[in-house]
Scaffold this motif. Structure first.
Motif, PDB file in Angstrom:
ATOM      1  N   SER A 204       0.829  -1.211   0.000  1.00  0.00           N
ATOM      2  CA  SER A 204       0.000   0.000   0.000  1.00  0.00           C
ATOM      3  C   SER A 204       0.863   1.261   0.000  1.00  0.00           C
ATOM      4  CB  SER A 204      -0.932  -0.013   1.208  1.00  0.00           C
ATOM      5  OG  SER A 204      -1.833  -1.092   1.154  1.00  0.00           O
ATOM      6  N   LEU A 205       1.949   1.253   0.773  1.00  0.00           N
ATOM      7  CA  LEU A 205       2.859   2.400   0.770  1.00  0.00           C
ATOM      8  C   LEU A 205       3.435   2.626  -0.618  1.00  0.00           C
ATOM      9  CD1 LEU A 205       4.721   1.749   4.154  1.00  0.00           C
ATOM     10  CD2 LEU A 205       3.293   3.736   3.645  1.00  0.00           C
ATOM     11  N   HIS A 206       3.810   1.557  -1.275  1.00  0.00           N
ATOM     12  CA  HIS A 206       4.371   1.662  -2.619  1.00  0.00           C
ATOM     13  C   HIS A 206       3.330   2.206  -3.603  1.00  0.00           C
ATOM     14  CE1 HIS A 206       6.891   1.011  -5.993  1.00  0.00           C
ATOM     15  NE2 HIS A 206       6.407  -0.162  -6.374  1.00  0.00           N
ATOM     16  N   ALA A 207       2.076   1.702  -3.486  1.00  0.00           N
ATOM     17  CA  ALA A 207       1.015   2.157  -4.388  1.00  0.00           C
ATOM     18  C   ALA A 207       0.696   3.631  -4.177  1.00  0.00           C
ATOM     19  CB  ALA A 207      -0.241   1.318  -4.173  1.00  0.00           C
ATOM     20  N   ALA A 208       0.898   4.113  -2.940  1.00  0.00           N
ATOM     21  CA  ALA A 208       0.615   5.519  -2.644  1.00  0.00           C
ATOM     22  C   ALA A 208       1.782   6.428  -2.984  1.00  0.00           C
ATOM     23  CB  ALA A 208       0.255   5.661  -1.162  1.00  0.00           C
ATOM     24  N   GLY A 209       2.805   5.879  -3.620  1.00  0.00           N
ATOM     25  CA  GLY A 209       3.953   6.690  -3.999  1.00  0.00           C
ATOM     26  C   GLY A 209       4.919   6.959  -2.874  1.00  0.00           C
ATOM     27  N   ARG A 210       4.865   6.128  -1.819  1.00  0.00           N
ATOM     28  CA  ARG A 210       5.739   6.318  -0.656  1.00  0.00           C
ATOM     29  C   ARG A 210       6.752   5.177  -0.602  1.00  0.00           C
ATOM     30  NH1 ARG A 210       0.976   7.669   3.673  1.00  0.00           N
ATOM     31  NH2 ARG A 210       2.688   7.456   5.197  1.00  0.00           N
ATOM     32  N   GLY A 211       7.517   5.047  -1.720  1.00  0.00           N
ATOM     33  CA  GLY A 211       8.456   3.938  -1.846  1.00  0.00           C
ATOM     34  C   GLY A 211       9.538   3.931  -0.797  1.00  0.00           C
ATOM     35  N   ALA A 212      10.034   5.096  -0.398  1.00  0.00           N
ATOM     36  CA  ALA A 212      11.091   5.150   0.614  1.00  0.00           C
ATOM     37  C   ALA A 212      10.596   4.581   1.934  1.00  0.00           C
ATOM     38  CB  ALA A 212      11.570   6.587   0.799  1.00  0.00           C
ATOM     39  N   GLU A 213       9.363   4.931   2.303  1.00  0.00           N
ATOM     40  CA  GLU A 213       8.799   4.385   3.542  1.00  0.00           C
ATOM     41  C   GLU A 213       8.594   2.878   3.439  1.00  0.00           C
ATOM     42  OE1 GLU A 213       5.498   6.632   5.350  1.00  0.00           O
ATOM     43  OE2 GLU A 213       5.889   8.133   3.788  1.00  0.00           O
TER      44      GLU A 213
END
Length: 491
Positions: A204-213
């Motif tokens: 979900s983090l990756h899908a939301a554009g929060r790849g670093a997190e």
């Protein structure tokens, strides 16, 4: 009326809380509620309340608890004006007659089953699972003592975790990763080693554009698994990490899974069982002197795969099959039981007596559930593992191995499976020769008790006398007290 077990034990009538009594009385009430509309034998109640150290005569105390529970239920109100629940004494034991919809635990189970009845409908799936999860108010059976409460508590934690993962996966498939990102981090503090939960959060983090997190989250999980379990992330989590690292589009995640499908084949080294055990219990409050790993092993190995067995029961019911006449659970459930027996043997070899006993208890509970579902299929498959475990407990046999395996694999016509389960469940380890066939023969010759066909029908005092008599008649020992046969337990 509203009965609550997913937190402190509470009973409400017309919005008014009622006095549920002492912790022991609450255990009796909880046992009856968990088994609503099913008989619970007196012997089973004794085991649930006092475990392996009951008083010399526990019946007066149980009768007093049951009397107070009847008084409690008389204060409740049903739509017809009568009491909403009542305790009845039947030949097979005590039965709590109550509408399961009045109990939060049974509503939770219904909603989770309802999720499986809507394949492909993620919106309905997410709604049902969210409603089920909202029923949790804290630690189940909070404050109740005893091994039974600990085992059931761990089993419900595992079911909750399964529901959490499926809810998060449904929300992700619906294109709502923000809902997952908002709710799951708090939940991972309760289940810090739950890899499926971490997978859907990272996805979900990756899908939301929060790849670093997402990458940072993977590092946290990897370190935690190494520190707590001495192992690395599973294949799904490693694949997801490589996807995030490459900056590719996030994978869609697993499709909806119903309980009709068998789980993946278990590993042979027992690591998955230990990991699942820790996951199921890390949210429990720590006890003095316990590490997380030790507490998890002791408190939850005894119940970690019960959800697999009971879920199989749900699947049989949905297919229109009765518990006693269904085709049986998926073969993987039997493999899980074998894995627990193997885990116990590995702990034995490492000298970890407490952990070994917990694993045996787990295997016995799972075996009992599987045998109840499909005795003709599961009992023969489990018999060799049971026999091997009995051998480590100091139990021998005076008939041929093939004949003994045949009897252990026939719970409908022989008492061998039930008596073997009772011996293993109590954690007895014998220092003097004890022969299973002699124990069974002595038990069946005892006036009064009928030949048991399930664990709940085995009378502990009769079993102890049968074991003691077997050592006298076969070997002429001078031992006069049952406890003299037992190896001292490791403190």
């Amino acid at each position: 009326m509203d009965v609550r077990l997913l937190g402190e034990v509470e009973v409400y009538s017309a919005g008014r809380p009622l006095d549920v009594g002492t912790p022991q009385q609450q255990v009796v009430l909880a046992v009856l509620v968990v088994n609503a509309r099913r008989p619970v034998a007196m012997e089973a109640l004794v085991d649930r309340v006092w475990g392996y150290d009951p008083p010399a005569d526990p019946r007066p105390a149980l009768y007093a608890h049951l009397s107070r529970i009847r008084g409690l239920l008389r204060q409740t109100t049903a739509p017809d004006g009568g009491a909403a629940g009542r305790v009845e004494r039947r030949q097979a034991g005590y039965v709590l007659e109550i509408d399961p919809e009045l109990v939060d635990l049974h509503r939770f189970r219904r909603l989770v089953e309802q999720d499986d009845d809507r394949p492909g409908d993620d919106e309905a799936r997410a709604t049902a699972l969210a409603e089920a999860l909202d029923l949790w108010r804290g630690e189940p059976l909070a404050g109740l003592p005893g091994e039974w409460a600990a085992q059931v508590r761990a089993s419900w934690h595992q079911r909750r975790l399964d529901a959490l993962v499926r809810w998060a996966q449904a929300e992700f498939r619906l294109g709502r990763p923000s809902a997952v990102i908002s709710a799951v981090p708090d939940l991972t503090t309760e289940y810090p080693l739950a890899e499926p939960l971490e997978c859907v959060l990272i996805r979900s983090l990756h899908a939301a554009g929060r790849g670093a997190e997402a990458l940072d989250r993977y590092g946290v999980v990897r370190r935690r698994l190494a520190e707590e379990l001495g192992t690395g992330p599973g294949e799904e989590l490693r694949t997801l990490y490589r996807t995030v690292l490459a900056g590719d589009r996030p994978p869609p995640g697993p499709p909806p899974v119903t309980h009709h499908r068998p789980d993946p084949a278990p590993t042979t080294d027992g690591a998955s069982v230990i990991r699942a055990s820790v996951v199921a219990s890390v949210g429990a409050p720590p006890r003095t002197g316990d590490t997380i790993r030790r507490r998890a092993l002791l408190a939850t190995l005894a119940a970690v795969v019960l959800p697999v067995a009971t879920t199989s029961a749900y699947a049989l019911r949905r297919d229109g099959c009765d518990r006693e006449h269904g085709d049986g659970p998926p073969a993987v459930s039997v493999e899980r039981a074998w894995e627990l027996f193997a885990t116990a043997e590995a702990f034995d070899q490492e000298g970890k007596a407490h952990e070994a006993r917990a694993a045996v208890v787990a295997a016995v509970w799972v075996s009992e559930e599987l045998i109840e579902l499909a005795p003709d299929r599961t009992a023969p498959a489990l018999a060799p593992a049971v026999l091997r475990t009995l051998g480590r407990a100091g139990v021998d046999f005076g008939i041929s191995r093939s004949a003994l395996l045949g009897r252990l694999g026939d719970p409908v016509r022989t008492p061998y499976p039930a008596i073997s389960q009772a011996i293993l469940l109590r954690g007895w380890r014998f220092t003097a020769p004890v022969f299973l066939d002699a124990v069974v023969r002595n038990y069946e010759r005892t006036p009064g008790p009928t030949s048991p066909r399930n664990l709940a029908d085995v009378h502990t005092d009769t079993l102890k006398a049968a074991v003691l008599e077997s050592t006298r008649t076969r070997h002429g020992t001078r031992i006069t007290e049952f406890d003299q046969l037992l190896a001292p337990r490791t403190p």
